[in-house]
Scaffold this active site. Structure first.
Site, mmCIF file in Angstrom:
data_model
loop_
_atom_site.group_PDB
_atom_site.id
_atom_site.type_symbol
_atom_site.label_atom_id
_atom_site.label_comp_id
_atom_site.label_asym_id
_atom_site.label_seq_id
_atom_site.Cartn_x
_atom_site.Cartn_y
_atom_site.Cartn_z
ATOM 1 N N ASN A 1 29.114 18.684 -12.557
ATOM 2 C CA ASN A 1 28.431 18.258 -11.333
ATOM 3 C C ASN A 1 28.690 19.281 -10.228
ATOM 4 O O ASN A 1 29.825 19.692 -10.008
ATOM 5 C CB ASN A 1 28.955 16.893 -10.876
ATOM 6 C CG ASN A 1 29.073 15.913 -12.010
ATOM 7 O OD1 ASN A 1 28.109 15.594 -12.674
ATOM 8 N ND2 ASN A 1 30.292 15.445 -12.247
ATOM 9 N N ALA B 1 34.406 17.204 -19.925
ATOM 10 C CA ALA B 1 34.279 17.472 -18.490
ATOM 11 C C ALA B 1 32.798 17.606 -18.172
ATOM 12 O O ALA B 1 31.975 17.729 -19.073
ATOM 13 C CB ALA B 1 35.025 18.750 -18.112
ATOM 14 N N MET B 2 32.460 17.577 -16.881
ATOM 15 C CA MET B 2 31.052 17.604 -16.477
ATOM 16 C C MET B 2 30.892 18.424 -15.205
ATOM 17 O O MET B 2 31.591 18.199 -14.224
ATOM 18 C CB MET B 2 30.562 16.165 -16.268
ATOM 19 C CG MET B 2 29.143 16.068 -15.745
ATOM 20 S SD MET B 2 27.967 16.854 -16.888
ATOM 21 C CE MET B 2 26.711 17.379 -15.726
ATOM 22 N N GLU C 1 33.441 24.782 -16.926
ATOM 23 C CA GLU C 1 32.687 23.982 -15.953
ATOM 24 C C GLU C 1 32.329 24.803 -14.718
ATOM 25 O O GLU C 1 31.250 24.634 -14.138
ATOM 26 C CB GLU C 1 33.491 22.741 -15.550
ATOM 27 C CG GLU C 1 33.845 21.810 -16.709
ATOM 28 C CD GLU C 1 32.662 21.443 -17.600
ATOM 29 O OE1 GLU C 1 31.538 21.298 -17.082
ATOM 30 O OE2 GLU C 1 32.858 21.317 -18.819
ATOM 31 N N GLU D 1 24.955 25.440 -21.998
ATOM 32 C CA GLU D 1 26.226 25.256 -22.708
ATOM 33 C C GLU D 1 26.695 26.499 -23.457
ATOM 34 O O GLU D 1 27.877 26.820 -23.460
ATOM 35 C CB GLU D 1 26.133 24.057 -23.656
ATOM 36 C CG GLU D 1 25.887 22.730 -22.938
ATOM 37 C CD GLU D 1 26.944 22.401 -21.890
ATOM 38 O OE1 GLU D 1 28.018 23.045 -21.860
ATOM 39 O OE2 GLU D 1 26.693 21.497 -21.075
#
EC number: 3.4.11.-
Length: 845
Positions: free
Chosen positions: A257, A254-255, A290, A312
């Site tokens: 943004n 997942a990212m 996220e 992270e």
């Protein structure tokens, strides 16, 4: 300007006007990037990749430029330094690499469709628009997107859409943010939406290949996570919406943004009526990870990629903090102990491993930083250790101050330690830097010497390790008050052991709670005292004892054979974490046996001895009164019993298959994988193989897809294995994002190992071309390393990978993996006979 490697040092943007025209038919984009900023010199450079640059203007006038594709930059000569507006017109291809702007492919009712999405982390925004594509170069963005629009399509971006004119979609101006967090997507989407207590719109979006109910779980977790973080961070979510989008093709998990988080479908969507608890935990922690980033990473961003851990590691810890708060019955910290902790301890014990903080410049090396066991798991464990040390009140106060000081800007690791240290009234930095800047971790030896209890520390290695005299400031967390809170010396004497033992009334232990990143080696006196009083030891600590024994055996500080008889002490334990650690050790014993021999028969007997009682207790179906531990333990027991070829387990699995063969997807999700794999392995046929592969192609349930992959790759039939490997490069059957799981499945199958290894070597160029830009590319090397255990395979591994050792991004992985296989081969050669004798003895009891 020689020697400058960062574009930000030459040009500092403040605002972008970006127009992108995307044509799905021609797979081309064209656009214009207008950037306001300050030129620090007349010679500047900004980033691009694979672009055809039509013109560059400064303040409305053409200026000289040249494109350096190797360095991925446009070198620009300006008439003067100072405030400047750059305008760059360009063309570029739509990629098929899951990086930059790219299509995702899927089917609805047999019709092939496309969804366009983006992935700009780490350095791929430069494939979408010319920019200063570096985390420190924060700016505001006005985005305008035109595309070959079809009726009913939806377009999403970081900010809400404000208007559409002449087919161009204009989005509201963003807050100050980094390029790698820009995102947009469009296609035929469905959604479910809600609003948080503070008024943030939350939505989950997917293709219409999925049932609407598959969006419900994610929507609930996302809403409650944002509400939790606003409270915990004492800092409001800074955007009007938080969209969660499932992309059918996605390279990472997942990212984050900002405002438009993207996910693999498997990590966002699930069937609320038939999903195993561990899958729900996984999806929930990915979502909360996220969303933790929306503050930690997005609002405050690392200055440069060397501080990637700031993003992270913290999000990895916070995912558990959040889910533990909103779903306390799940005991989700136990998941951390059974996944992240052993991954970090295993990886971090190899000489040559990266430290959590790493200096890096080359874009290929930046992607290689994403070592999940170090930057995510070890980093998170480091922060869990810090949290236990300072307490939640100081942590929250420190974070609030950190966000206030650096919001919409950038920070370094030292800024975080300063903020938390000030809140805690403690020199946090001096403690944490010993963990952040050094690779590896210590082993603490606890021994009774001349009647006194002594502790020593030194670096722990699995395999050959070069002693570098490192030491750590270790939060000891002992159950004896006489032990120091922070152990920073090489040695400490705690006094007369018998007196201490009598005064405390329980066996001596350190790292109670297993929050600190070290392992313990107790001498025989201390270990047997613990083993004889296991009923006084909590389940996390029992798990830690097993885990440490496994690592000590791996490092040859004690023999595997000596640990085998201890397993029976834990066999009837009802705790998930204890069973997880015990079966992890038992799984490690498989490397000492040759398949289809008497050795394996004995190991199967041992597995049966360990699992038979629990199999009778738990059975195959959930009971009304069973605990969360029971639900999470059942898969480990079924797995062990089937490997053991327990007659009852084999019979039940086959009967369950027969009773449900017309609707396999509806089998209870927590046992489905075992039923399917058992059938393929022990009753497999070409018809079954074809049927399961067909179901894999057709189903949109990510959890069922994963189960089918495990089942299909377990076939013993050489002809079917060959047929399967032909599908590796057929994206209509196996998407590139899922290929590693299939490769791993066949390689881990003794009957498929050779064929999978041959494929990797023969088709490496195809693999590199297909997923080479992916930050998980190196894990194909790791998968091979994890399976190989013979001198012959070691030589083949070296022959193939050593010539690639200087490939940017692969160097560290290849060197480490050769070292790991060498260590494993040596261990097996030296201990194989003793281990098999111990297995035979314990299996016969």
């Amino acid at each position: 300007m020689t020697g400058i490697t960062h574009s930000f040092d030459t040009f500092q943007p403040t605002h972008y006007d970006i127009f992108i025209d995307i044509n799905r038919g021609t797979k081309q984009i064209s656009g214009k990037s207008v950037i306001d900023g300050e030129a620090k010199d007349k010679q500047i450079f900004i980033q691009q990749k694979n672009m055809e640059i039509a013109s560059v203007q400064a303040d409305g006038n053409d200026v000289p430029f040249n494109v350096d594709n190797k360095k991925e930059v446009i070198n620009i000569t300006l008439p003067k330094a100072g405030e400047t507006t750059l305008a760059v017109e360009y063309k570029a291809p739509l990629t098929d690499s899951m990086m930059g702007i790219y299509p995702s492919y899927y089917e609805v009712d047999g019709e092939k469709k496309e969804l366009i999405g983006t992935q700009f982390e780490t350095t791929f925004a430069r494939q979408a628009f010319p920019s200063v594509d570096e985390p420190e170069a924060k700016a505001k963005f006005d985005l305008a997107i035109k595309f070959d629009e079809k009726p009913g399509e939806t377009i999403l971006a970081n900010m809400p859409e404000v208007r559409t004119e002449n087919g161009i979609h204009y989005f509201d101006t963003t807050v100050r943010m980094s390029t790698y967090l820009i995102a947009f997507a469009f296609g035929d989407l469905q959604s479910k939406q809600t609003t948080t207590k503070s008024g943030v719109k939350v939505g989950v979006f997917s293709t219409k290949a999925h049932e609407p109910k598959e969006l419900d779980f994610a929507l609930d977790i996302a809403k409650r996570s944002i509400e939790f973080y606003e409270d915990f961070y004492q800092t409001p979510y800074p955007l009007p919406h938080s969209w969660q989008l499932a992309l059918p093709d996605f390279s990472a998990g997942a990212m984050e943004n900002w405002g438009l988080v993207t996910y693999r479908e498997a990590y966002l969507l699930l069937d609320p009526d038939n999903t195993a608890l561990d899958t729900k935990q996984l999806v929930a922690t990915v979502i909360s990870h996220e969303l933790a980033h929306q503050w930690f990473g997005d609002l405050v961003t690392m200055k440069w990629w060397d501080d990637l851990w700031l993003n992270e590691s913290f999000a990895n810890m916070m995912e558990y903090v959040a889910i533990d708060a909103i779903e306390p019955d799940w005991n989700v910290w136990e998941l951390f102990q059974t996944t992240d902790v052993p991954a970090a301890l295993q990886r971090d014990a190899t000489d040559g491993v990266q430290s959590v903080h790493v200096n890096v410049e080359d874009p290929a090396e930046i992607d290689a930083l994403f070592d999940s066991a170090i930057v995510y798991a070890k980093g998170a464990r480091m922060l869990v250790m810090m949290r236990a040390l300072v307490g939640d009140d100081a942590l929250r106060e420190g974070l609030k101050n950190y966000f206030a000081a650096h919001k919409f800007a950038n920070a370094k690791g030292s800024d975080l330690w300063d903020a938390i240290g000030e809140a805690a009234g403690m020199d946090v930095a001096s403690i944490m830097n010993t963990w952040l800047e050094q690779p590896g971790y210590p082993i603490v030896r606890a021994r009774v010497v001349d009647g006194n209890l002594k502790l020593t520390q030194q670096q722990f290695f699995i395999g050959d390790g070069k002693e570098a005299g490192r030491s750590w400031k270790i939060p000891l967390n002992s159950n004896y008050d006489v032990a120091p809170k922070i152990f920073g010396n090489k040695e400490v004497d705690l006094g007369n052991y018998e007196e201490l033992r009598k005064a405390n009334g329980v066996p001596f232990r350190v790292n109670v709670g297993n929050n600190s990143h070290f392992i313990v080696r107790y001498d025989k006196t201390l270990l047997m005292d613990i083993m004889d009083n296991l009923d006084t030891v909590d389940s996390i600590s029992q798990m830690a004892i097993l885990q440490d024994l496994r690592l000590l055996a791996e490092s040859r500080q004690m023999s595997y054979a000596a640990v085998v008889p201890l397993l029976k002490h834990f066999a009837d334990n009802k705790s998930t974490v204890v069973n997880s650690a015990m079966y992890r050790f038992a799984y490690n014993l498989r490397k000492f046996i040759t398949p289809n021999t008497d050795e394996e028969k004995n190991l199967k007997k041992l597995y049966n001895n360990l699992s038979a009682k629990q199999l009778t207790r738990l059975g195959w179906s959930q009971k009304a009164d069973e605990t969360i531990d029971d639900q999470l333990t059942r898969p480990a027991i079924l797995n062990a019993a089937l490997y053991a070829e327990n007659p009852e387990a084999l019979k039940s699995a086959h009967e369950l298959f027969e009773a449900n063969k017309d609707s396999l997807a509806t089998l209870p999700a927590d046992i489905r994988i075992f039923v399917l794999r058992n059938e393929m392995k022990n009753y497999g046929s070409e018809d079954l193989f074809n049927d399961l592969l067909d179901q894999y192609r057709k189903t949109t349930d990510p959890s069922y897809k994963s189960d089918l992959c495990v089942a299909i790759t377990s076939t013993k039939d050489a002809k079917l294995i060959a047929k399967l490997i032909e599908k590796f490069e057929d994206a209509d059957t196996i998407k590139p994002q899922d290929l590693r799981a299939w490769f791993s499945g066949v390689l881990n199958n003794a009957d498929g190992e050779q064929a999978a290894w041959d494929w990797l070597r023969n088709d490496w160029k195809w693999l590199e071309d297909t997923v080479g830009g992916d930050m998980e590319f190196t894990t194909y090397i790791t998968v091979a390393m994890s399976v190989f255990r013979t001198p012959e395979r070691l030589q083949e591994f070296k022959a193939f990978f050593e010539p690639k050792i200087n490939t940017p991004g692969l160097t560290r992985e290849i060197k480490m993996d050769i070292s790991i296989i060498e260590s494993r081969v040596g261990l097996i050669q030296d201990e194989k006979d003793d281990v098999n004798a111990a297995i035979k003895l314990v299996a016969g009891e």
